[in-house]
Design an enzyme around this catalytic site. Structure first.
Site, short mmCIF file in Angstrom:
data_model
loop_
_atom_site.label_atom_id
_atom_site.label_comp_id
_atom_site.label_asym_id
_atom_site.label_seq_id
_atom_site.Cartn_x
_atom_site.Cartn_y
_atom_site.Cartn_z
N HIS B 265 -0.02 9.00 -4.16
CA HIS B 265 -0.81 8.55 -3.01
C HIS B 265 0.03 8.58 -1.72
O HIS B 265 -0.36 9.20 -0.73
CB HIS B 265 -1.33 7.13 -3.28
CG HIS B 265 -2.13 6.54 -2.16
ND1 HIS B 265 -3.50 6.57 -2.14
CD2 HIS B 265 -1.75 5.90 -1.02
CE1 HIS B 265 -3.94 6.00 -1.02
NE2 HIS B 265 -2.89 5.57 -0.33
N GLU B 266 1.17 7.91 -1.77
CA GLU B 266 2.03 7.88 -0.58
C GLU B 266 2.55 9.29 -0.29
O GLU B 266 2.75 9.65 0.87
CB GLU B 266 3.18 6.89 -0.75
CG GLU B 266 2.76 5.45 -1.08
CD GLU B 266 1.79 4.82 -0.09
OE1 GLU B 266 1.79 5.22 1.10
OE2 GLU B 266 1.01 3.93 -0.51
N HIS B 269 0.12 10.97 1.93
CA HIS B 269 0.31 10.54 3.32
C HIS B 269 1.52 11.26 3.94
O HIS B 269 1.48 11.73 5.07
CB HIS B 269 0.59 9.02 3.39
CG HIS B 269 -0.62 8.15 3.24
ND1 HIS B 269 -1.70 8.26 4.07
CD2 HIS B 269 -0.90 7.14 2.37
CE1 HIS B 269 -2.61 7.34 3.72
NE2 HIS B 269 -2.14 6.65 2.69
N GLU B 295 -6.07 8.64 5.01
CA GLU B 295 -6.43 8.22 3.65
C GLU B 295 -7.06 9.38 2.88
O GLU B 295 -6.93 9.46 1.65
CB GLU B 295 -7.38 7.02 3.73
CG GLU B 295 -7.49 6.21 2.46
CD GLU B 295 -6.23 5.46 2.06
OE1 GLU B 295 -5.27 5.38 2.88
OE2 GLU B 295 -6.18 4.96 0.92
#
Lengths: 500, 500
Positions: B265-266, B269, B295
């Site tokens: 997830h990170e 980003h 997101e």
């Protein structure tokens, strides 16, 4: 502006300076302990902006006005504020006297010169660094003219790192050291004492080295809630406040005592900062009194304590437990002799306690002549080698292990080296006084580091830079700087070790 | 002031703001990844000073004058400078409209409220947090009045995180989601499909988890020269420039997929930030277009790619190699089913892809009513529980797992939650377009992450915030926000998984 207004504005400026300096330190720490490779370009730009803000605030008209009002009402200030005003006046005058554009040019020069020095060192080619060093020295000499000086231009630079220090005092100091240490070094060279060091270069797991470093830090009362140990290429200490003091060491698989002694050395610096008095902790006085006094604390822990047989009587069992296969056939005595072995070597940072000051002497003499304009930069390699030959009896085979070995000059740090030698002398002088009230050997043997720390805190640490180096020395030891304590410490130790 | 002067001064202000914001981010990063415990007090003070400098520069008379001159000469500006001026005008107006003393009061309130929220959460006692939340909301409502709004006061807050977003659009968006997701969730609840998850809670060595996280980052093209992975309590991404983008994850021994999915997830980003165009990288446009678009990138990697069977066809052998004893009797299919299992749960951050949007809906509806003044803070726990019951069919047994679970409100983040739901929807809409030109499943299977990254870079990343979220969406997908893509993605996936 009345007094209350001046106080308020003065505090606001100092708070901002603190925030920017905090940021600068953190960016430096981050860069040295693991920032991504490509972050470097952006970092330099940010550092430039922050440093320039600190400069502007320090030389600002507002600062000048605040200082004038505060100085006029000095009687009405508490002792801490009064000392802060003196500190800031010094800084303000120093930076105001140098034209801003020349100061910026100098900062940009230094920004580039470290990388140039590194290249020159790696290629062992002084000519690469020469034009940069020439420029640095010519600018520094101009700055000294702007700033003015008493007796000798080098005094102005010395004062930046060791307030009150002069060439007159240092000439005397180094004179005595030279007179007594050089013969001792010769005697040891001729001694037939054999010291075993084979085990020092075995392989030691670096993870375990780190555990042992952490163990030492805990034992010597380093507060891990107010600091931390990490690894970096070159060990250093950085302090934000007494609640956040960080140190680094470097782990070499084939040289395990390097990390141990870097940890103890930086640990000594850190204990100083962690034990600054709460009353001054948030002010600009909440840091060490000078580079020399700081170095006295790191050397106290590294050498006076950390190379004492009683220190190792306490730590050696744990060390053997950590590295059983490497140390099973090494007695405590053999280990103690190995970490105290003296050898004439070329590299300052690898030098032992005895020969270390000789390396500093070479640098001191050269710096003094450079700032006076008595020698030229292009002649440095030759002068360096002659002096090393004179003091240590060996000649550097190339400039990498000669005149190019230290980073300091590329950072503009002239007048800084003497602090290292002063630190050793201060430490021995403090030790002499400490022994009058504390049985240091017994405390080391029993691992009672809280007791020695308490003595150092009460006598030295808590004052931060509220007192000047010489004031501390006189208050604690009832004497001015006296190199004899250091010499006696060395003589006693090395004559015993080498039976000379 | 002429145009050249305005440009110069404008740049100087922006450079300073950049340096202070860089410092703020680094202090935050340092605090979250290992600063000593006692550093916290000093840190808060430094952050306050830096933030206040950014505020002062942004609302300054100089900024105002620069903006006026630059706006007057807009025709003569290049497109990047022009976009920067628009951005700064927005920020300047926003902060100028709020009285400085109220803004400071608000900042101080937020400085305290996180700790209060934490205490309230730990004690599961809403009444502790209630007065702070009341004050936050009453101040936010005042700020919205000062700033003005179109149609609905909540729109002003939405616009801070998702430029151009309105309650009208969101009501429609969530309306469609609710209509289609709630029945699907019910169908799954009644399905008799059994999904095995026993192995998810075995013990997994955290060191090996870290190695696997690093392995994934490398494979998905995270540039380690321009970023790094560390551990923190709560995973996050922080960017300095595209050359320095840092992420964290958290390793739980008994929940190894948590670290994996936080990393991915990170990582999503981070890839966005690392691939911003070089032309805008050094400007304030050199960051994501909005929270929702950001997101969409993290969710794209975490869910669209990271929960796809083909992703694991490529990664599962390595995972089994890393954890042979735990996974030897778990088939790829069993693993894939386990990481996609849907369950009605109380905690948003633990929710699966399907039920996640329902958690956001609850928050959206409550925030809207709070900002309108339609409900009172003291009634929140009851309202929260009713809505969770309505959408998820379960009732929180206490406020800790209910209304107190999220940190956002104590940080003043109202209008932020919808970004999470929008991110999912954007991701599905982007995926739909991406599939027209790329065989995503094949690329995942073959681990060709450079190909999907190239698509994302060219279509989304490189623009940074030069384009507004809706512009990006329309340019890439030829459509406004359309929740149907996300719904179809969920239906297809979960109907297959649960045979419903």
């Amino acid at each position: 502006m009345n007094l209350e207004q001046a106080k308020k504005q003065f505090n606001e400026i100092l708070e901002k300076n603190k925030a920017y300096n905090h940021s600068i330190s953190l960016i430096y720490w981050d860069g040295a302990t693991g920032a991504p490779k490509k972050a470097v370009n952006n970092r330099a730009q940010i550092l430039g902006i922050l440093a320039s803000e600190v400069f502007k605030l320090t030389v600002s008209e507002e600062m000048k006005q605040c200082l004038e009002v505060l100085e006029k009402h000095n009687d009405e200030l508490d002792s801490i504020t009064s000392a802060v005003v003196i500190e800031m006046r010094k800084e303000h005058d120093k930076l105001t006297k140098i034209p801003a554009d020349e100061y910026r040019e100098y900062a940009e020069l230094l920004g580039k010169s470290s990388a140039v020095w590194e290249e020159a060192k790696n290629k062992s080619d002084f000519s690469i660094f020469e034009p940069y060093l020439e420029k640095i020295i010519s600018m520094l000499r101009k700055f000294v003219e702007y700033r003015g000086y008493d007796e000798h231009p080098y005094n102005t630079l010395l004062d930046d790192y060791e307030p009150g220090m002069t060439t007159e005092k240092l000439d005397k100091f180094f004179g005595v050291l030279k007179e007594r240490i050089v013969p001792l070094v010769k005697k040891i060279q001729n001694s037939d004492k054999k010291i075993r060091t084979d085990f020092l270069t075995d392989s030691y797991n670096t993870k375990k080295q780190e555990e042992f470093s952490q163990h030492i830090l805990e034992k010597i009362c380093f507060n891990k809630d107010a600091g931390m140990l990490k690894e970096s290429e070159h060990p250093f200490t950085i302090e934000f406040t007494r609640d956040d003091v960080r140190i680094t060491t470097h782990f070499y698989e084939k040289n395990f005592t390097s990390a141990i002694y870097s940890t103890i050395h930086e640990g000594g610096h850190a204990l100083y900062e962690q034990n600054i008095g709460e009353d001054i902790a948030q002010t600009i006085l909440g840091t060490g009194a000078s580079m020399g006094i700081h170095e006295s604390q790191s050397r106290m822990y590294e050498n006076v304590f950390g190379r004492n047989i009683n220190f190792w009587k306490s730590f050696y069992p744990k060390l053997c437990e950590t590295f059983p296969s490497q140390l099973s056939n090494v007695s405590l005595n053999e280990f103690h002799e190995a970490i105290n072995k003296s050898e004439n070597s070329l590299i300052r940072i690898e030098a032992d306690e005895l020969t270390y000051s000789l390396h500093i002497m070479v640098r001191y003499e050269i710096e003094k002549m450079l700032i006076e304009g008595k020698i030229e930069v292009k002649d440095l390699p030759g002068i360096w080698n002659e002096k090393i030959e004179e003091y240590l009896g060996i000649t550097p085979p190339n400039d990498k292990v000669g005149v190019l070995q230290d980073v300091h000059w590329s950072d503009g740090l002239f007048g800084y080296f003497p602090s290292y030698a002063l630190g050793n002398a201060y430490a021995a002088q403090f030790e002499h006084t400490m022994r009058k009230s504390l049985d240091i050997d017994k405390l080391l043997l029993e691992g009672q580091f809280d007791k020695v720390l308490e003595w150092l805190r009460e006598n030295i640490h808590k004052h931060g830079s509220m007192k000047k180096p010489n004031e501390i020395l006189k208050k604690v030891t009832d004497e001015e700087l006296n190199p004899v304590y250091f010499i006696k410490y060395l003589e006693k130790k090395y004559e015993k070790l080498y039976n000379v």
